[in-house]
Write an enzyme that holds these catalytic residues in place. Structure first.
Site, PDB file in Angstrom:
ATOM      1  N   ASP A  33      36.756  81.201  61.154  1.00  0.00           N
ATOM      2  CA  ASP A  33      36.091  80.812  60.067  1.00  0.00           C
ATOM      3  C   ASP A  33      36.995  81.237  58.698  1.00  0.00           C
ATOM      4  O   ASP A  33      37.002  82.430  58.565  1.00  0.00           O
ATOM      5  CB  ASP A  33      34.620  81.587  59.687  1.00  0.00           C
ATOM      6  CG  ASP A  33      34.094  81.103  58.325  1.00  0.00           C
ATOM      7  OD1 ASP A  33      34.653  80.470  57.467  1.00  0.00           O
ATOM      8  OD2 ASP A  33      33.110  81.918  58.001  1.00  0.00           O
ATOM      9  N   LYS A  95      41.865  79.229  49.014  1.00  0.00           N
ATOM     10  CA  LYS A  95      41.212  77.876  49.692  1.00  0.00           C
ATOM     11  C   LYS A  95      40.821  76.783  48.804  1.00  0.00           C
ATOM     12  O   LYS A  95      40.833  75.656  49.385  1.00  0.00           O
ATOM     13  CB  LYS A  95      39.951  78.546  50.802  1.00  0.00           C
ATOM     14  CG  LYS A  95      39.484  77.389  51.619  1.00  0.00           C
ATOM     15  CD  LYS A  95      38.330  77.870  52.235  1.00  0.00           C
ATOM     16  CE  LYS A  95      37.517  76.922  53.136  1.00  0.00           C
ATOM     17  NZ  LYS A  95      36.609  77.528  53.806  1.00  0.00           N
ATOM     18  N   GLU A 172      32.034  73.209  58.598  1.00  0.00           N
ATOM     19  CA  GLU A 172      31.111  74.528  58.539  1.00  0.00           C
ATOM     20  C   GLU A 172      29.676  74.409  58.798  1.00  0.00           C
ATOM     21  O   GLU A 172      29.104  75.051  59.630  1.00  0.00           O
ATOM     22  CB  GLU A 172      31.354  75.264  57.178  1.00  0.00           C
ATOM     23  CG  GLU A 172      32.881  75.627  57.120  1.00  0.00           C
ATOM     24  CD  GLU A 172      33.207  76.067  55.659  1.00  0.00           C
ATOM     25  OE1 GLU A 172      32.617  76.128  54.694  1.00  0.00           O
ATOM     26  OE2 GLU A 172      34.650  76.158  55.440  1.00  0.00           O
ATOM     27  N   ASP A 195      24.731  76.754  52.271  1.00  0.00           N
ATOM     28  CA  ASP A 195      25.555  77.923  52.551  1.00  0.00           C
ATOM     29  C   ASP A 195      26.273  78.340  51.088  1.00  0.00           C
ATOM     30  O   ASP A 195      26.722  77.840  50.389  1.00  0.00           O
ATOM     31  CB  ASP A 195      26.924  77.235  52.958  1.00  0.00           C
ATOM     32  CG  ASP A 195      28.164  78.063  53.317  1.00  0.00           C
ATOM     33  OD1 ASP A 195      28.179  79.230  52.647  1.00  0.00           O
ATOM     34  OD2 ASP A 195      29.141  77.552  53.897  1.00  0.00           O
TER      35      ASP A 195
HETATM   36  P1  ADP Z   1      33.072  82.570  51.769  1.00  0.00           P
HETATM   37  O1  ADP Z   1      32.188  81.563  52.670  1.00  0.00           O
HETATM   38  O2  ADP Z   1      32.964  82.149  50.426  1.00  0.00           O
HETATM   39  O3  ADP Z   1      34.292  83.227  52.489  1.00  0.00           O
HETATM   40  P2  ADP Z   1      30.929  85.026  52.442  1.00  0.00           P
HETATM   41  O4  ADP Z   1      29.968  83.833  53.069  1.00  0.00           O
HETATM   42  O5  ADP Z   1      31.651  85.934  53.209  1.00  0.00           O
HETATM   43  O6  ADP Z   1      32.077  83.986  51.633  1.00  0.00           O
HETATM   44  O7  ADP Z   1      30.228  85.374  51.213  1.00  0.00           O
HETATM   45  C1  ADP Z   1      30.663  86.440  50.421  1.00  0.00           C
HETATM   46  C2  ADP Z   1      29.888  86.744  49.342  1.00  0.00           C
HETATM   47  O8  ADP Z   1      28.591  87.386  50.203  1.00  0.00           O
HETATM   48  C3  ADP Z   1      30.264  87.439  48.111  1.00  0.00           C
HETATM   49  O9  ADP Z   1      29.929  87.366  46.880  1.00  0.00           O
HETATM   50  C4  ADP Z   1      29.555  88.854  48.534  1.00  0.00           C
HETATM   51  O10 ADP Z   1      29.190  89.554  47.351  1.00  0.00           O
HETATM   52  C5  ADP Z   1      28.228  88.368  49.209  1.00  0.00           C
HETATM   53  N1  ADP Z   1      27.248  89.293  49.778  1.00  0.00           N
HETATM   54  C6  ADP Z   1      27.713  89.711  51.045  1.00  0.00           C
HETATM   55  N2  ADP Z   1      26.815  90.955  51.605  1.00  0.00           N
HETATM   56  C7  ADP Z   1      25.721  90.872  50.624  1.00  0.00           C
HETATM   57  C8  ADP Z   1      24.719  91.336  50.606  1.00  0.00           C
HETATM   58  N3  ADP Z   1      24.506  92.372  51.383  1.00  0.00           N
HETATM   59  N4  ADP Z   1      23.989  91.245  49.177  1.00  0.00           N
HETATM   60  C9  ADP Z   1      24.363  90.520  48.380  1.00  0.00           C
HETATM   61  N5  ADP Z   1      25.436  89.649  48.484  1.00  0.00           N
HETATM   62  C10 ADP Z   1      26.225  89.846  49.676  1.00  0.00           C
HETATM   63 MG    MG Z   2      31.891  80.514  54.416  1.00  0.00          MG
END
Ligand code: ADP
Ligand code: MG
Length: 588
Positions: A33, A95, A172, A195
């Protein structure tokens, strides 16, 4: 001459109930991913898909790259840590620019988004190789469902630059559904994949119909995500503390943001949180309640509604038609988001998997399907075709008046694939003996402007023009294989050809050349990663701290540094642990 004419006939869509898979690879194929904020790699085990931890023991590797003046490359957490110290050396959220010509400048060196992505992929590949104890040369990479051909190709190139063969990509939302095992349902099911990542928001409606998993609609907001919720927390704090963001130095801003991120996570399971911030040598503390935060997020939550509505409208469905709602993306861990969604969907969404790991797990299942592992049932996953496939025709625009060189679309852009469409074409001249089908790809009305992929000829019995006809069938699948079948209607004779859609790719030489160009960059030996991260973090905290705290930090940093110089393993571990403990206390 072999021209063919078109009449306004269009046969229905039929979907082939099969999928073409390649032979069994010797090495394991991993699922990746490649996220906007975080990236993950997973592999398939007897107990199902599993995430591979990175060199720091973490499942998530931030999609952040830093290159310093000497050409040293830092990836993930280490690069992120360098953000406040050396902002001009760091790139993130690249990205979003995949497939564009945008260039990022890191310490004076120029990089394309796919090159930065390739560095993240390389790091994941290395972590997987160490973890699995074998070379990893192939991956299934997930991409957003709305990624067009250009962005998908750029993603594929990123893989190639990292030394990974990428024959298959998975969208995704499809990966999420696969991870949840939803393709195993016996009944036809419709689900909505919600998502909310770090900076992007995607809603997809999927339908499982007779063993075919299809993306029916996608909608979203490319500028909405968890980071916005952090901003809200930061704003609340500034308001309460009567501070202006403009009065803070760049480093202070970075530090404030980090505190806001912490508070945002803490408020998930608390009625109130205390957020503290070191400003001009004194610590400011403010209490923020869950209610206050929720109210402040109202505007963001409202923004979530629209894409949900739009995706349903595009799929011609109502909310009540949705059987399951899947929450993915780290920001769906936010309680304010969850509470809002329960009200919006009037049901409890399925969240048995970690929302930020779901996509990688699905990609690993898809990798196992590609390897034809017996444990996984093969399902037909669909995708959308990102360009139009058609043929050259002569068009009769008025009785007896023809115009040649026109393009006749057969499989249109954004058609759900695998797809098979048939077009019936007629002779345009009396006693025409041969019909020629030129296979083209592109969006122009004129054949000459589109990309030529191949050609098939077929004989037809002589007769008056318009009497003889051929059926031209294009079948296109998710592996970019286009099968063209031409059949003379009156004789039943047919011809077939298969075209592999590999055009527009970088050639092997080009890839090799760019890999060599990037090779001057010194990727640090992975053993040093943890040490480097600890030192960077210490450097930041040292800058933030004052007085005795600063002295104490200095003492432990110096001890760790001299242990590193001496190179004694036990000593390094002891001093590092001690420094880490101090830093933990500092950060709290
Ligand atoms: P992407 O798909 O953009 O790579 P992710 O799915 O990894 O991103 O999500 C990242 C986001 O999730 C960040 O903004 C982070 O602050 C938020 N996040 C991760 N864990 C938590 C949590 N426990 N509580 C609130 N927000 C969270
Ligand atoms: Mg993602």
């Amino acid at each position: 001459m072999g021209l063919s004419g078109r009449r306004r006939t269009k046969n229905g869509v039929c979907r082939p109930e099969r999928s073409i898979t390649e032979g069994h690879g010797y090495y394991m194929i991993v699922g990746i991913d490649l996220g906007t904020t975080n990236s993950l790699v997973a592999y398939y085990t007897e107990d199902g898909p599993k995430i591979i931890p990175n060199r720091l023991g973490k499942n998530l590797t931030p999609s952040v790259v830093s290159v310093d003046g000497e050409g040293n490359v830092y990836i993930g957490e280490t690069a992120k840590e360098r953000m406040s110290l050396y902002p001009d050396s760091v790139a993130h959220t690249f990205k979003r620019s995949m497939g564009t010509e945008r260039e990022y400048v890191l310490s004076g060196r120029h990089f394309k988004p796919e090159e930065l992505s390739s560095m993240v992929l390389r790091s994941l590949k290395e972590d997987a190789e160490i973890f699995l104890g074998e070379p990893v040369t192939e991956a299934v990479i997930s991409v957003p469902a709305y990624f067009d051909d250009k962005r998908r190709k750029a993603t594929k190139r990123a893989g190639e630059l990292a030394g990974l063969k990428v024959e298959r990509m998975i969208s995704e939302p499809t990966a999420a559904a696969v991870a949840y095992g939803l393709y195993d349902k016996t009944l036809d099911t419709r689900f909505l994949v919600f998502d909310l990542g770090g900076g992007t928001f995607d809603v997809s409606i999927l339908e499982l119909y007779h063993n075919i998993l299809e993306v029916r609609a996608v909608a979203g907001d490319n500028y909405l995500g968890g980071e916005d919720f952090t901003q809200v927390m930061q704003k609340l704090f500034l308001q309460k503390a009567k501070l202006q963001i403009s009065s803070l130095s760049e480093k202070e801003q970075v530090r404030l943001y980090r505190q806001a991120e912490k508070a945002k996570r803490a408020v998930n399971d608390a009625d109130r949180v205390t957020m503290s911030f070191l400003y001009k040598e004194s610590t400011i503390e403010q209490q923020i309640t869950y209610r206050e935060y929720e109210e402040a997020c109202e505007e963001l939550l409202m923004k979530i509604r629209e894409p949900v509505k739009k995706s349903l409208a595009d799929a011609k469905l109502r909310l009540s038609d949705i059987d399951e709602v899947l929450l993915i993306g780290g920001a769906t861990r936010l309680s304010v988001v969850r509470d809002f969604l329960i009200r919006l969907f009037r049901k409890f969404p399925d969240t048995k998997l970690n929302p930020d790991e779901t996509v990688a797990l699905g990609a690993a299942v898809q990798a196992a399907m590609k390897e034809r592992r017996e444990e996984v049932k093969e399902v037909i996953l669909t995708d959308v075709c990102s360009f139009t496939l058609g043929t050259e025709v002569v068009v009769e625009y008025e009785e007896g008046r023809f115009e040649d060189g026109r393009f006749c679309p057969i499989i249109e852009r954004n058609t759900v694939i695998p797809a098979s469409h048939t077009e019936r074409l007629y002779t345009v001249r009396d006693n025409q003996e041969k019909m020629r089908v030129r296979v083209l790809q592109g969006e122009s009305r004129f054949a000459r402007n589109n990309l030529f992929l191949g050609e098939l000829n077929i004989e037809v019995p002589k007769g008056p023009k318009g009497q003889e006809a051929i059926d031209v069938t294009y079948t296109y699948d998710i592996n970019s294989l286009l099968e063209v079948e031409v059949k003379a209607v009156s004789t039943g004779e047919s011809r077939k050809m298969i075209i592999k859609g590999e055009e527009n790719q970088m050639s092997d030489e080009e890839i090799k050349k760019r890999m060599e160009e990037l090779a001057y960059l010194k990727v640090q030996p992975r053993d040093y990663e943890e040490n480097k991260l600890v030192l960077l973090r210490a450097e930041r905290l040292y800058e933030e701290a004052l007085g005795d705290r600063r002295k104490k930090l200095d003492y432990y940093i110096t001890a760790f540094e001299s242990a590193l110089k001496r190179g004694d393993h036990d000593d390094i571990m002891d001093t590092r642990n001690a420094l880490n403990d101090i830093m933990e206390a500092e950060e709290d």
